[in-house]
Write a protein that holds these residues in place. Structure first.
Motif, PDB file in Angstrom:
ATOM      1  N   ARG A 206       0.805  -1.230   0.000  1.00 58.02           N
ATOM      2  CA  ARG A 206       0.000   0.000   0.000  1.00 58.02           C
ATOM      3  C   ARG A 206       0.834   1.274   0.000  1.00 58.02           C
ATOM      4  N   SER A 207       1.977   1.244  -0.677  1.00 55.51           N
ATOM      5  CA  SER A 207       2.784   2.473  -0.671  1.00 55.51           C
ATOM      6  C   SER A 207       2.571   3.339  -1.908  1.00 55.51           C
ATOM      7  N   GLY A 208       1.560   3.024  -2.719  1.00 53.24           N
ATOM      8  CA  GLY A 208       1.129   3.938  -3.781  1.00 53.24           C
ATOM      9  C   GLY A 208       2.258   4.338  -4.729  1.00 53.24           C
ATOM     10  N   VAL A 209       2.336   5.646  -5.030  1.00 57.08           N
ATOM     11  CA  VAL A 209       3.367   6.106  -5.975  1.00 57.08           C
ATOM     12  C   VAL A 209       4.777   5.903  -5.413  1.00 57.08           C
ATOM     13  N   LEU A 210       4.881   5.709  -4.087  1.00 62.88           N
ATOM     14  CA  LEU A 210       6.213   5.518  -3.491  1.00 62.88           C
ATOM     15  C   LEU A 210       6.835   4.168  -3.860  1.00 62.88           C
ATOM     16  N   TYR A 211       6.030   3.259  -4.452  1.00 65.41           N
ATOM     17  CA  TYR A 211       6.610   2.012  -4.973  1.00 65.41           C
ATOM     18  C   TYR A 211       7.754   2.328  -5.941  1.00 65.41           C
ATOM     19  N   LYS A 212       7.604   3.450  -6.656  1.00 66.46           N
ATOM     20  CA  LYS A 212       8.600   3.800  -7.669  1.00 66.46           C
ATOM     21  C   LYS A 212       9.956   4.117  -7.014  1.00 66.46           C
ATOM     22  N   ASP A 213       9.914   4.914  -5.941  1.00 70.55           N
ATOM     23  CA  ASP A 213      11.144   5.221  -5.189  1.00 70.55           C
ATOM     24  C   ASP A 213      11.739   3.956  -4.600  1.00 70.55           C
ATOM     25  N   TYR A 214      10.856   3.126  -4.058  1.00 68.13           N
ATOM     26  CA  TYR A 214      11.295   1.879  -3.428  1.00 68.13           C
ATOM     27  C   TYR A 214      12.028   1.015  -4.456  1.00 68.13           C
ATOM     28  N   ALA A 215      11.432   0.873  -5.653  1.00 64.57           N
ATOM     29  CA  ALA A 215      12.059   0.047  -6.703  1.00 64.57           C
ATOM     30  C   ALA A 215      13.382   0.652  -7.141  1.00 64.57           C
ATOM     31  N   ALA A 216      13.455   1.997  -7.166  1.00 68.16           N
ATOM     32  CA  ALA A 216      14.666   2.656  -7.650  1.00 68.16           C
ATOM     33  C   ALA A 216      15.800   2.606  -6.634  1.00 68.16           C
ATOM     34  N   LYS A 217      15.461   2.696  -5.336  1.00 69.59           N
ATOM     35  CA  LYS A 217      16.522   2.910  -4.345  1.00 69.59           C
ATOM     36  C   LYS A 217      16.833   1.727  -3.433  1.00 69.59           C
ATOM     37  N   SER A 218      15.931   0.758  -3.324  1.00 64.88           N
ATOM     38  CA  SER A 218      16.160  -0.280  -2.304  1.00 64.88           C
ATOM     39  C   SER A 218      17.115  -1.366  -2.770  1.00 64.88           C
TER      40      SER A 218
END
Ligand code: 1CP
Length: 321
Positions: A222-234
């Motif tokens: 349920r992290s919405g648009v933040l999935y994109k940051d997560y995929a990019a940085k984690s």
């Protein structure tokens, strides 16, 4: 996602062979059997080891109980000083889980992936500080603003514990590892990086140092648009998305960067009917062209008819061939 459990009559049959849920998780022959049941019934391409994310607080010495019909109850953590981490002791305590993995790996066909898992630090902290399930985990949310230094110490300790647990699972035979950040979605944007992405990135780095070839899937639910940051940085190899994520957005924003896993609504799987078949086709047609693992957006609900799961598995297999 959780694919074993109460919706399967064969699981209900063996569940009472252990005195309580944690004893079940720590009984390698019972846990191995529960892991294999859905694979036998549905011929899934993956098996997720039967265990729970709350074995880590248990291994850290926090009191954890599962009350039938209610769920987990923990003695709420009041201060980080109440726990300390000894990695050797943690691995010894959790050795039944590693035994389960090696038993299952020996039994599974080579083409079937065995998945090990752990809760991400933020989600573990939610249960450890709140003492059990909650809708908003307000006790821990207060720590983010009132005691950020102490929360950082707790998260850092959990980064070490989770990394050790994941590495031990890979050594015992897990082919893939999944990190469940089930409560990432309650974090506001300005806190998301610090408490979800950064600890995950640290874990990914540590696990890759020890076992470079084991892919890691992250699930910041349920992290919405933040999935994109997560995929990019984690640094994860795959991202598991919940049912609220628009498919075309996931194809455009996530699939260029990593494998996407998801995202059938478990409530639709429970309901069945025409809409279920249509949604499976829609997910496959939008995401099936890129790197993709068909899965649910969250775990199977206890009242789900196994026939619905079988129908979905058949449909996905037919599409693949
Ligand atoms: O006997 C029973 O039926 C108890 C139900 C149950 C089961 C089957 C619990 C209690 N845990 C599990 C096993 C489990 N948990 C697996 C094993 C694999 C499988 O079933 O196929 C996995 C992967 C988990 C992970 C887990 N446990 C998560 C992360 C995934 C998610 O659902 O978000 C979480 C949050 C837990 C905590 C937990 N364990 C059990 C319950 C009822 C809960 C949720 C508590 C809550 O409502 O917040």
């Amino acid at each position: 996602m959780r694919q074993a459990g109460r919706y399967l009559p064969e699981y209900r049959e063996i569940r009472d062979k252990a005195a309580n849920f944690l004893d079940f998780c720590y009984s390698p022959s019972l846990a191995a059997e529960a892991t294999l049941q859905p694979v036998r019934r549905f011929a899934t391409d993956g098996a997720i080891v039967f265990s729970d994310i709350l074995v880590i607080p248990d291994a850290l010495g926090q009191k954890v109980e599962f009350i039938a019909g209610h769920g987990p109850v923990l003695e709420p953590l009041r201060s980080v000083s109440e726990i300390d981490l000894d990695v050797g002791r943690l691995r010894e305590f959790l050795s039944p889980v590693y035994k389960t993995l090696s038993m299952v790996r020996a039994d599974l066909g080579e083409e079937i992936a065995l998945i090990g898992f752990a809760g991400a630090p933020w989600t573990l902290a939610c249960y450890m500080v709140e003492g059990g399930p909650s809708t908003d985990f307000s006790a821990l949310r207060a720590w983010t603003y009132e005691r950020p230094g102490e929360l950082q110490d707790l998260i850092d300790l959990l980064v070490e514990a989770v990394s050790a647990h994941l590495i031990a699972q890979a050594e015992a035979g897990a082919d893939v590892l999944q990190l469940f950040d089930s409560w990432a979605g309650i974090l506001p944007e300005r806190e998301f990086d610090r408490w979800s992405i950064t600890p995950t990135a640290k874990i990914v780095r540590k696990v890759k140092e020890a076992c470079a070839d084991v892919p890691i899937i992250g699930f910041p639910n349920r992290s919405g648009v933040l999935y994109k940051d997560y995929a990019a940085k984690s640094g994860v190899d795959g991202v598991s998305i919940d049912a609220s994520v628009p498919l075309d957005w996931a194809a455009r924003e996530l699939q260029g960067r990593c494998v996407v896993q998801g995202n059938l609504d478990p409530h639709l799987l429970l309901a069945g009917g025409e809409a279920l078949g249509e949604e499976v086709e829609r997910i496959l047609s939008v995401l099936g062209g890129g790197p993709f693992i068909f899965n649910l957006g969250h775990g199977v609900l206890p009242k789900t008819p196994p026939a619905h799961v079988a129908a979905v598995a058949d449909r996905v297999r037919a599409w693949g061939s």
